[in-house]
Design a protein around this motif. Structure first.
Motif, PDB file in Angstrom:
ATOM      1  N   PHE A 107       0.809  -1.222   0.000  1.00 30.46           N
ATOM      2  CA  PHE A 107       0.000   0.000   0.000  1.00 30.46           C
ATOM      3  C   PHE A 107       0.846   1.278   0.000  1.00 30.46           C
ATOM      4  N   ILE A 112       0.923   2.321  -5.076  1.00 31.17           N
ATOM      5  CA  ILE A 112      -0.451   2.729  -5.345  1.00 31.17           C
ATOM      6  C   ILE A 112      -0.518   3.585  -6.617  1.00 31.17           C
ATOM      7  N   LEU A 115      -1.420   2.003  -9.722  1.00 38.59           N
ATOM      8  CA  LEU A 115      -2.816   1.577  -9.909  1.00 38.59           C
ATOM      9  C   LEU A 115      -3.669   2.633 -10.607  1.00 38.59           C
ATOM     10  N   VAL A 119      -7.695   2.386 -11.602  1.00 34.40           N
ATOM     11  CA  VAL A 119      -8.748   3.222 -11.007  1.00 34.40           C
ATOM     12  C   VAL A 119      -9.465   4.012 -12.114  1.00 34.40           C
ATOM     13  N   VAL A 153     -12.384  -1.304  -6.450  1.00 30.46           N
ATOM     14  CA  VAL A 153     -10.926  -1.196  -6.278  1.00 30.46           C
ATOM     15  C   VAL A 153     -10.433  -2.164  -5.199  1.00 30.46           C
ATOM     16  N   LEU A 157      -8.041  -5.479  -5.532  1.00 30.10           N
ATOM     17  CA  LEU A 157      -6.768  -5.667  -4.807  1.00 30.10           C
ATOM     18  C   LEU A 157      -6.789  -6.912  -3.925  1.00 30.10           C
ATOM     19  N   GLY A 358      -4.349   2.899   4.034  1.00 33.40           N
ATOM     20  CA  GLY A 358      -4.957   3.074   2.721  1.00 33.40           C
ATOM     21  C   GLY A 358      -4.994   4.517   2.249  1.00 33.40           C
ATOM     22  N   LEU A 361      -4.149   5.233  -1.438  1.00 34.54           N
ATOM     23  CA  LEU A 361      -5.169   4.652  -2.314  1.00 34.54           C
ATOM     24  C   LEU A 361      -6.463   5.483  -2.257  1.00 34.54           C
ATOM     25  N   GLU A 365      -8.253   7.432  -5.367  1.00 35.36           N
ATOM     26  CA  GLU A 365      -9.635   7.135  -5.785  1.00 35.36           C
ATOM     27  C   GLU A 365     -10.503   8.390  -5.779  1.00 35.36           C
TER      28      GLU A 365
END
Ligand code: HEM
Length: 412
Positions: A107, A112, A115, A119, A153, A157, A358, A361, A365
């Motif tokens: 994380f 991240i 990603l 996303v 999401v 993961l 998190g 992340l 998002e």
């Protein structure tokens, strides 16, 4: 010394007027006794004191070790899952480090950032679905954007199969609903544990490139006492899946409603004069997804600067939302949504060793959702007056029951 009420302030479990309640807590001093469904705790609303306590070894999140009331509370308290789980969330010292480091590298901010495309692809699908609604039709953006994104999401993961994601959503909602009775919460926990067991069995027989499989491998390779116990594996999955669902939903919900009720600030971002990240941070400061975080415990007597003492074994409630609007931190305009304020510092993700794993992340998002939503639907507006938006029934989480909006014409 501030006035300390003789009886604890009873917190409203429906969260109907949380801003008013937080003001009362702040006015009562940096630390004040509160009653949370029959459990007494020190609510800390002073940001400086809160940071000191969150980084002190004299404060623990391990109720089993440091809270004399633990055994009794765990049987009867509707919020018992918040204090009784076996994972990093309720661990202290070396146990906390052991449980956190198994999953923390996955994380990290750099991992991240990789990603971003995932996303964006998920948001594109969601917006394509939104575009099927008529421009003047009322759409609940909480249901059709704020929920599906974090669910997809974290499901991706953790490797949660698509047909099981809705089940986890309902059960995660239950954990944050502080109006449920102990019996209802126990039934929710039972279903949650059954769903997690099914996930573990399925992933153990067919591992994938996901974090559930990674955690199962940590359990199976290192064995009892060294890596993860069975209960720690189950409850770490519980934490990762539920923390990743509900919180991010609320920040997306709050950020959209703040922008729609402050159109001049939305225009500044759309014109490139401010960044989407500014919106994310100011929304987190003003309307943090987690209002109060239960619980922490004094390992030994703690002398507070105002002369009060938190005695060893007493419980502590981190009142993040009240701290974020403290005038000592953000001045007289602390209650105002202002994406251009110089310091948007906040405690929405906590502070110290339990700082939200998190956070990178969640930030990715929310910023992606806002940027893509307002680009695709530049004339989006609320379908009801802001005063009609109803808060969720929760002492802990901070979102609306629904977010009715009209999308207007699509730019695509
Ligand atoms: C905007 C969304 C989010 C908010 C506001 C939020 C908030 C928080 C807060 C306040 C804590 C600290 C609890 C404490 O005081 O001890 C926390 C911890 C945690 N969060 Fe988040 N969270 C968010 C999203 C996420 C996501 C997406 C994940 C996982 C993918 C996640 C995983 C965790 C974990 C594992 C912890 C426990 C860390 C520890 O105890 O060491 N969170 N979060």
């Amino acid at each position: 010394m501030e006035h300390q009420p003789t009886t604890p302030i009873v917190l409203d479990l429906t969260g109907a007027d949380h801003h008013g309640e937080h003001e009362t807590l702040r006015a009562s001093g940096p630390a004040v006794l509160v009653d949370i469904l029959g459990v007494t705790a020190w609510s800390i609303t002073d940001p400086a004191l809160l940071k000191t306590l969150l980084t002190s070894p004299d404060v623990s999140k391990d109720g089993r070790a440091h809270w004399p009331d633990f055994q009794e509370v765990i049987q009867t308290w509707p919020l018992n899952l918040w204090v009784g789980v076996n994972n990093m969330f309720t661990a202290y010292g070396s146990d906390h480090r052991r449980l956190r480091r198994i999953i923390a590298p996955a994380f990290a901010a750099r991992r991240i950032a990789d990603l971003t495309c995932v996303v964006e692809a998920i948001v594109t699908d969601i917006l394509d679905h939104l575009a099927t609604f008529r421009a003047d039709e009322t759409v609940d953006l909480r249901e059709h954007l704020a929920y599906p994104l974090p669910i997809a999401v974290i499901g991706h993961l953790m490797g949660v199969p698509a047909d099981q994601r809705t089940v986890f959503r309902t059960l995660a909602d239950g954990i944050f609903d502080t109006t449920l009775s102990t019996k209802q919460q126990q039934a929710n926990t039972k279903k949650l544990y059954a769903a997690l067991k099914r996930l573990i069995v399925a992933k153990r027989s067919a591992p994938g490139d996901d974090m559930t499989s990674l955690l199962i491998a940590a359990r199976d390779e290192e064995g009892d006492g060294h890596g993860l116990s069975d209960a720690e594996l189950r409850d770490t999955l519980l934490l990762m899946i539920t923390a990743g669902y509900e919180t991010t939903v609320n920040v997306i919900d709050q950020a959209i409603s703040l922008l729609l009720t402050h159109p001049e600030q939305l225009h500044r971002v759309q014109a490139g004069a401010a960044r989407w990240n500014d919106v994310v941070e100011e929304s987190l400061r003003l309307e943090p997804a987690v209002k109060h975080l239960p619980l922490r415990y004094a390992v030994k007597d703690i002398q507070l600067p105002d002369g009060q003492t938190i005695a060893a074994g007493e419980a502590i409630l981190a009142s993040y939302a009240a701290a974020n609007r403290h005038p000592d931190w953000h001045g007289e305009s602390a209650d105002v949504f202002d994406i251009s304020r110089v310091s948007k510092d906040h405690l929405a993700f906590g502070y110290g060793v339990h700082f939200c794993l998190g956070a990178p992340l969640a930030r990715l998002e929310v910023a992606t959702a806002l940027r893509m939503l307002f680009t695709r639907f530049p004339r989006l507006e609320l379908a009801v007056p802001a005063t009609q938006l109803r808060p969720q029934g929760s002492l802990i989480s901070n979102g609306h029951k629904s977010l009715p909006a009209q999308l207007g014409p699509s730019a695509a």
